[in-house]
Design a protein around this motif. Structure first.
Motif, PDB file in Angstrom:
ATOM      1  N   LEU A 275       0.833  -1.192   0.000  1.00  0.00           N
ATOM      2  CA  LEU A 275       0.000   0.000   0.000  1.00  0.00           C
ATOM      3  C   LEU A 275       0.875   1.252   0.000  1.00  0.00           C
ATOM      4  CD1 LEU A 275      -2.588  -1.014   2.783  1.00  0.00           C
ATOM      5  CD2 LEU A 275      -2.902  -1.170   0.295  1.00  0.00           C
ATOM      6  N   PRO A 276       0.314   2.394  -0.370  1.00  0.00           N
ATOM      7  CA  PRO A 276       1.080   3.642  -0.223  1.00  0.00           C
ATOM      8  C   PRO A 276       1.525   3.817   1.225  1.00  0.00           C
ATOM      9  CG  PRO A 276      -0.910   4.002  -1.507  1.00  0.00           C
ATOM     10  CD  PRO A 276      -1.007   2.607  -0.972  1.00  0.00           C
ATOM     11  N   ALA A 277       2.747   4.277   1.404  1.00  0.00           N
ATOM     12  CA  ALA A 277       3.317   4.374   2.746  1.00  0.00           C
ATOM     13  C   ALA A 277       2.448   5.185   3.713  1.00  0.00           C
ATOM     14  CB  ALA A 277       4.727   4.957   2.672  1.00  0.00           C
ATOM     15  N   PRO A 278       1.905   6.351   3.314  1.00  0.00           N
ATOM     16  CA  PRO A 278       1.078   7.100   4.268  1.00  0.00           C
ATOM     17  C   PRO A 278      -0.128   6.308   4.753  1.00  0.00           C
ATOM     18  CG  PRO A 278       1.707   8.497   2.423  1.00  0.00           C
ATOM     19  CD  PRO A 278       2.105   7.102   2.060  1.00  0.00           C
ATOM     20  N   LEU A 279      -0.756   5.533   3.851  1.00  0.00           N
ATOM     21  CA  LEU A 279      -1.913   4.734   4.250  1.00  0.00           C
ATOM     22  C   LEU A 279      -1.485   3.597   5.175  1.00  0.00           C
ATOM     23  CD1 LEU A 279      -4.881   3.941   4.072  1.00  0.00           C
ATOM     24  CD2 LEU A 279      -4.346   2.699   1.938  1.00  0.00           C
ATOM     25  N   ALA A 280      -0.390   2.912   4.816  1.00  0.00           N
ATOM     26  CA  ALA A 280       0.073   1.786   5.619  1.00  0.00           C
ATOM     27  C   ALA A 280       0.427   2.220   7.040  1.00  0.00           C
ATOM     28  CB  ALA A 280       1.290   1.138   4.951  1.00  0.00           C
ATOM     29  N   TRP A 281       1.189   3.298   7.143  1.00  0.00           N
ATOM     30  CA  TRP A 281       1.598   3.744   8.469  1.00  0.00           C
ATOM     31  C   TRP A 281       0.450   4.431   9.209  1.00  0.00           C
ATOM     32  CZ3 TRP A 281       5.445   1.452  10.489  1.00  0.00           C
ATOM     33  CH2 TRP A 281       6.480   0.989   9.691  1.00  0.00           C
ATOM     34  N   GLY A 282      -0.502   4.985   8.466  1.00  0.00           N
ATOM     35  CA  GLY A 282      -1.691   5.531   9.116  1.00  0.00           C
ATOM     36  C   GLY A 282      -2.511   4.441   9.771  1.00  0.00           C
ATOM     37  N   LEU A 283      -2.664   3.295   9.083  1.00  0.00           N
ATOM     38  CA  LEU A 283      -3.387   2.170   9.665  1.00  0.00           C
ATOM     39  C   LEU A 283      -2.652   1.612  10.887  1.00  0.00           C
ATOM     40  CD1 LEU A 283      -4.450   0.316   6.384  1.00  0.00           C
ATOM     41  CD2 LEU A 283      -5.946   1.540   7.972  1.00  0.00           C
ATOM     42  N   ALA A 284      -1.321   1.518  10.777  1.00  0.00           N
ATOM     43  CA  ALA A 284      -0.540   1.036  11.920  1.00  0.00           C
ATOM     44  C   ALA A 284      -0.659   1.988  13.102  1.00  0.00           C
ATOM     45  CB  ALA A 284       0.924   0.860  11.519  1.00  0.00           C
ATOM     46  N   GLY A 285      -0.613   3.294  12.817  1.00  0.00           N
ATOM     47  CA  GLY A 285      -0.754   4.277  13.888  1.00  0.00           C
ATOM     48  C   GLY A 285      -2.112   4.197  14.565  1.00  0.00           C
ATOM     49  N   LEU A 286      -3.157   3.985  13.756  1.00  0.00           N
ATOM     50  CA  LEU A 286      -4.491   3.827  14.328  1.00  0.00           C
ATOM     51  C   LEU A 286      -4.547   2.592  15.219  1.00  0.00           C
ATOM     52  CD1 LEU A 286      -7.477   4.708  14.440  1.00  0.00           C
ATOM     53  CD2 LEU A 286      -7.863   3.288  12.391  1.00  0.00           C
ATOM     54  N   GLY A 287      -3.905   1.513  14.779  1.00  0.00           N
ATOM     55  CA  GLY A 287      -3.856   0.307  15.599  1.00  0.00           C
ATOM     56  C   GLY A 287      -3.164   0.552  16.926  1.00  0.00           C
ATOM     57  N   ILE A 288      -2.069   1.304  16.899  1.00  0.00           N
ATOM     58  CA  ILE A 288      -1.349   1.623  18.136  1.00  0.00           C
ATOM     59  C   ILE A 288      -2.247   2.396  19.088  1.00  0.00           C
ATOM     60  CG2 ILE A 288       0.536   3.015  19.084  1.00  0.00           C
ATOM     61  CD1 ILE A 288       2.159   2.298  16.575  1.00  0.00           C
ATOM     62  N   VAL A 289      -2.943   3.400  18.557  1.00  0.00           N
ATOM     63  CA  VAL A 289      -3.806   4.241  19.392  1.00  0.00           C
ATOM     64  C   VAL A 289      -4.940   3.411  19.996  1.00  0.00           C
ATOM     65  CG1 VAL A 289      -5.442   6.159  19.356  1.00  0.00           C
ATOM     66  CG2 VAL A 289      -3.231   6.372  18.194  1.00  0.00           C
ATOM     67  N   LEU A 290      -5.579   2.569  19.186  1.00  0.00           N
ATOM     68  CA  LEU A 290      -6.698   1.766  19.681  1.00  0.00           C
ATOM     69  C   LEU A 290      -6.236   0.744  20.717  1.00  0.00           C
ATOM     70  CD1 LEU A 290      -8.705   1.161  16.369  1.00  0.00           C
ATOM     71  CD2 LEU A 290      -9.289   2.689  18.269  1.00  0.00           C
TER      72      LEU A 290
END
Length: 416
Positions: A275-290
């Motif tokens: 996936l595009p890097a911003p989307l991939a790391w955005g999903l990972a960041g959301l996972g960290i927050v949740l």
């Protein structure tokens, strides 16, 4: 039926222990001591050797590490490969390693391995006294044969000390000695990333006595370290840690192995390949927050006067930490063993969660070997750690959610 299941489990554990023993022998034979087996101990031993021969201020000097570690790798042969592994621990944690440098590297590693093998047996045994005798043996065997414990032994890692600190933290807390519990919890500074959720969780739970012990312990560890290496040494230590913190580290990326970890960072890295890097790391960041938010929500409403509640709190917070923190390999999951075994003994853990957590990742290397032997898959470096890490990651998410679900909404928040 129960007897048949018990015998089947005993047979599975025996087969797993035998295969792990053969795997260790094979790794020693084909990969060698210190290039692969005991590679993490190599960095500790080298740093302690440098501290004793020169000064503590040089333990983070990578140029000094190169010849020392290369000499250690040559135990496996004159042409043995040797990837530099930086020293990343606070200087104070080298003090127990110094006596080992008076021994040959092979003897020192043998003693370290004996500690990694027998230490968990002694530390974990008291937590399962409520189980019948045959059950105690099986649970201990599962703990010792689990992927975290085996990989800790294979790489000469230091997670036994983290597990010991968690165990004594829980014991002192159970005995209503919160300050002493906090002192033991400060030992997690060996790998500070294990504390990123524990500190705010204890704050939300209003565990002031534990936090006081933590503050004193952390201050003492940092103070001794500062005396040993001085301000410049501490700055260098922070710099090395930051070198490991990039999504794809520039500092020895083959050592960091971020894609094989059991955390959201690994998920982000793997997703970024598709996936595009911003989307991939955005999903990972959301996972960290949740994940972090779930653990902290549980901590905010937890009833910590209850012994099971203390174990559930610790399991949930540490499991969330392993999933959310930036650096977490599979062997670090050893810190979950004390609360897992304590809850299993009190029949407070869903069944068969513990056997699945212990056995599924542990069988990954041997299933991979079988598939490679029959040509089903091609050999891929790091595949074992990657797959086992993702299984442990899934379990960490499960434990985080389970701890929240088992914490009543109306539970009062107690103070020490």
């Amino acid at each position: 039926m129960a007897l048949r299941q018990s015998r089947s489990l005993s047979l599975i554990l025996f087969a797993l222990a035998l295969l792990e023993f053969l795997y260790l022998l094979g790794a020693l034979r084909f990969a060698g001591l210190f290039p692969a087996v005991g590679a993490d101990f190599r960095a500790l031993y080298a740093a302690a050797h440098i501290a004793r021969q020169d000064r503590f201020s040089h333990i983070y000097d990578l140029e000094r590490h190169i010849p020392v570690q290369r000499a250690l790798c040559q135990v496996a042969g004159a042409e043995a490969p040797c990837v530099l592994i930086p020293m990343v621990f606070l200087p104070v944690f080298l003090l127990p390693i110094l006596p080992l440098t008076f021994l040959s590297p092979v003897v020192a590693f043998a003693l370290w391995s004996a500690l990694n093998l027998l230490g968990p047996l002694l530390v974990l045994r008291p937590w399962i006294r409520e189980l019948p005798a045959p059950g105690q043996r099986q649970v201990l065997a599962m703990a010792l044969a689990s992927f975290p414990a085996f990989s800790n032994l294979l790489w000469g890692q230091s997670n036994f000390w983290l597990m010991l600190c968690v165990s004594l933290f829980l014991r002192e807390w159970e005995y209503k000695r919160p300050f002493q519990a906090g002192l033991w919890a400060s030992g997690l500074m060996l790998k500070p990333q294990t504390m990123v959720l524990l500190l705010p969780a204890l704050l939300l739970a209003r565990q002031w006595g534990i936090l006081a012990g933590l503050a004193v312990g952390i201050t003492a560890l940092l103070g001794i370290s500062l005396l040993l290496v001085g301000p410049s040494g501490m700055v260098t230590w922070i710099g090395i840690l930051s070198g490991f913190s990039r999504p794809v580290p520039g500092l020895v990326p083959e050592v960091v192995g971020a894609e094989t970890m059991m955390n959201w960072r690994s998920v982000g890295l793997l997703l970024s390949w598709a996936l595009p890097a911003p989307l991939a790391w955005g999903l990972a960041g959301l996972g960290i927050v949740l994940t972090a938010g779930t653990a902290l929500a549980m901590a905010h409403r937890a009833d910590l006067q209850d012994v099971d509640g203390q174990k559930r709190f610790t399991l949930g917070v540490l499991a969330a930490t392993l999933a959310a923190t930036w650096h977490a390999h599979g062997h670090m999951a050893m810190i979950l063993l004390p609360p897992l075994l304590a809850l299993e003994a009190r029949q407070a853990l869903p069944r068969p969660v513990l056997p699945l957590w212990a056995l599924l990742p542990a069988w990954v290397p041997f299933v991979n070997i079988l598939l490679e032997t029959f040509g089903v898959i091609s050999p891929v470096a790091g595949l074992d750690a990657l797959l086992a890490g993702k299984i442990l990651f899934a379990f960490s998410l499960y434990f985080t959610g389970w701890a929240l679900r088992r914490t009543p909404l109306s539970a009062p928040r107690w103070s020490d």
